[in-house]
Design an enzyme around this catalytic site. Sequence first.
Site, PDB file in Angstrom:
ATOM      1  N   ASP A 271       0.817  -1.203   0.000  1.00  0.00           N
ATOM      2  CA  ASP A 271       0.000   0.000   0.000  1.00  0.00           C
ATOM      3  C   ASP A 271       0.855   1.261   0.000  1.00  0.00           C
ATOM      4  OD1 ASP A 271      -2.679   1.350   0.511  1.00  0.00           O
ATOM      5  OD2 ASP A 271      -1.547   2.027   2.259  1.00  0.00           O
ATOM      6  N   VAL A 273       3.312   2.963  -1.452  1.00  0.00           N
ATOM      7  CA  VAL A 273       4.766   2.980  -1.252  1.00  0.00           C
ATOM      8  C   VAL A 273       5.376   4.340  -1.585  1.00  0.00           C
ATOM      9  CG1 VAL A 273       4.946   0.504  -1.667  1.00  0.00           C
ATOM     10  CG2 VAL A 273       5.356   2.092  -3.562  1.00  0.00           C
ATOM     11  N   GLU A 304       1.122  -0.029  -4.989  1.00  0.00           N
ATOM     12  CA  GLU A 304       0.380   1.210  -5.180  1.00  0.00           C
ATOM     13  C   GLU A 304       1.411   2.315  -5.020  1.00  0.00           C
ATOM     14  OE1 GLU A 304      -3.260   3.903  -3.358  1.00  0.00           O
ATOM     15  OE2 GLU A 304      -2.045   2.668  -2.035  1.00  0.00           O
ATOM     16  N   HIS A 326      -7.620   4.460 -14.321  1.00  0.00           N
ATOM     17  CA  HIS A 326      -8.899   4.613 -13.615  1.00  0.00           C
ATOM     18  C   HIS A 326      -9.367   6.049 -13.644  1.00  0.00           C
ATOM     19  CE1 HIS A 326     -11.126   6.090 -10.135  1.00  0.00           C
ATOM     20  NE2 HIS A 326     -11.879   5.022 -10.342  1.00  0.00           N
ATOM     21  N   ASP A 393     -10.562   2.405  -2.566  1.00  0.00           N
ATOM     22  CA  ASP A 393     -10.253   3.834  -2.467  1.00  0.00           C
ATOM     23  C   ASP A 393     -11.217   4.665  -3.295  1.00  0.00           C
ATOM     24  OD1 ASP A 393      -8.144   4.314  -0.695  1.00  0.00           O
ATOM     25  OD2 ASP A 393      -6.652   3.632  -2.142  1.00  0.00           O
ATOM     26  N   GLN A 394     -11.369   4.283  -4.546  1.00  0.00           N
ATOM     27  CA  GLN A 394     -12.111   5.128  -5.474  1.00  0.00           C
ATOM     28  C   GLN A 394     -13.611   5.133  -5.198  1.00  0.00           C
ATOM     29  OE1 GLN A 394     -10.204   6.917  -7.015  1.00  0.00           O
ATOM     30  NE2 GLN A 394      -8.293   5.819  -7.349  1.00  0.00           N
ATOM     31  N   GLY A 396     -14.890   4.046  -1.765  1.00  0.00           N
ATOM     32  CA  GLY A 396     -15.037   4.380  -0.356  1.00  0.00           C
ATOM     33  C   GLY A 396     -14.556   5.758   0.029  1.00  0.00           C
TER      34      GLY A 396
END
EC number: 3.2.1.141
Length: 598
Positions: A271, A273, A304, A326, A393-394, A396
């Site tokens: 996660d 980095v 990520e 994304h 993430d995108q 929530g």
Amino acid sequence: MSASVSESTGDRFSYRCHYGATVLDDHRTRFTLWAPDAETVRLELSRTPGGEPEVLSMEKGQNGHFALELECPPGAHYRYRISDDLAVPDPAARAQHEDITGPSVVIDPQGHGWKNSHWQGRPWHETVILEVHVGVLGGFDGVRKRLQDWAGMGITAIELMPVNEFPGARNWGYDGVLPYAVEASYGTPDQLKAMIDEAHGLGLMVFLDVVYNHFGPDGNYLPHYAGDFFTGERTPWGDEIDFERPQVRDFFIDNALMWVEEYRFDGLRFDAVHAINNDGFLREMSERIKAQVNDTRHIHLMLENERNSASLLESTYTAQWNDDIHNVLHALLTGEHEGYYADYCDHATDKLASALHGGFIFQGQNDRHGHSRGEPSGHLPPTAFIAFLQNHDQVGNRAMGERLISLVDQERLEAATALLLLCPMIPMLFMGEESGEQHPFLFFTDHRDELADAVREGRRSEFADFSHFKDEKTRAQIPDPNAVSTFEQSCLKSESMDDPEAAMWRTRYMTLLDIRHAEIIPRLPGTRPMGAVPLGEGAILAHWRMGDGTVLAIAVNLGKQRVSIDAPEGQRLYELGESDDATTLAPGAVRACLSSHL
């Protein structure tokens, strides 16, 4: 201090770490803690749960290490007494009793006998990921019940959001403080292993999100006895971790190896980095994991990384979550332009073409803050990038947790889904996406008292600059992360074969994944992009030279106007939308073809 080592006995696996409670045999356990700021450390040990603890002095060794080996069975409870007024859990405990502040539990890693002990994983190019949150699915046993269904759809890997201990029973898992301990509200270590074991029996890989860039705000006792774990600098997420120290490197690399060797995870996703300002550590971690596994299994390491460090993907890491693709797809589909979408809404079609051809959009250009970001990535294969329309993430991190299905018309969402599942990048879905789930996925926590208030108000203040939430009354409608109802709203509904809407979406995904498995995946090794050109606002025609020499062409129209097109030649793999006019592409239309030449 004993060195870490991997051990296996037939169908049982363990990884002996530098730190924590190491079960040596049925009767003896070795306890090791790095506490350079402590003068003395005492072990408070209850050999039977709930029993009166014994207090035993630990032996101080070199460089601040304390150790003690003694007769102690699995299941015993323990704490480390740092001072008269401070007893702490083991930062490397494999399990906790009574949450993060309770005693740690001695776990025998070889307690689970694996049914599928000879599983070696799957090659990366076969990967189709479904990201899941264990808690909203009912724990490890709840996930286990859905595995066969996912495998039958064509999913080949599930990726678990973090499963290590966090405060309370409801959390995304990214602000945990005990990275070795399995979250008790999800189940036991053996229940996690049983879930992974069953997944392997169904041909599913299992990946895990791990967080090595910070500790959460509640329950981190390391500063009290190991101040050298941190640099002394502050980050937006807390104290900056000092990855120059070998003890710190061992702590995290051992953790990664424990998940891979002992729990048999097929890969890890690291996660954020970009918050680890030490590429040397990132390279060492990858090298040590690969050396340990030694080509005996397929192990996939994912990043990520907002820095878009293409150099880390050349040989060190398998792939990166491609936020760029994304973000530009989201901007095209929704028209949203606030926050980080501001970097993608201008010339969005050109940027989508750039992503389909070269991976990253930001390859050294300045972002909206004037900061240069990224490295050239066009030389990397498409499989170095993980593409998605949604993730935790995108979804929530939206104020109201809306899924894309409630923001975009169905035709264009179907078209974007077809692009995602048929293009040569590695596709990832977010749980529920495959069945048209419309319930939100919200940000939820289980904090108490002042921290709960701070998290709630901090969450709402994050959206003060967004036009829809400038008014304080509107911001007050943003769900309280600590409310049980916020978690309950995020739980997936039970799968029902009688739900026609869900069945419709599932059929679409299965159709596309059948095509991917039959026509795309076998040709992926050696695939290279050949170019992508805009056809009009929101419309693209992209080509890839597949590994067997054939050419994959995908034309997609995510815009709102019909566009002209030179119809792709060759075998028609998939078609969506109007097909009576080969020279134009209607909004929401897709054509995917495979030919022997361009």
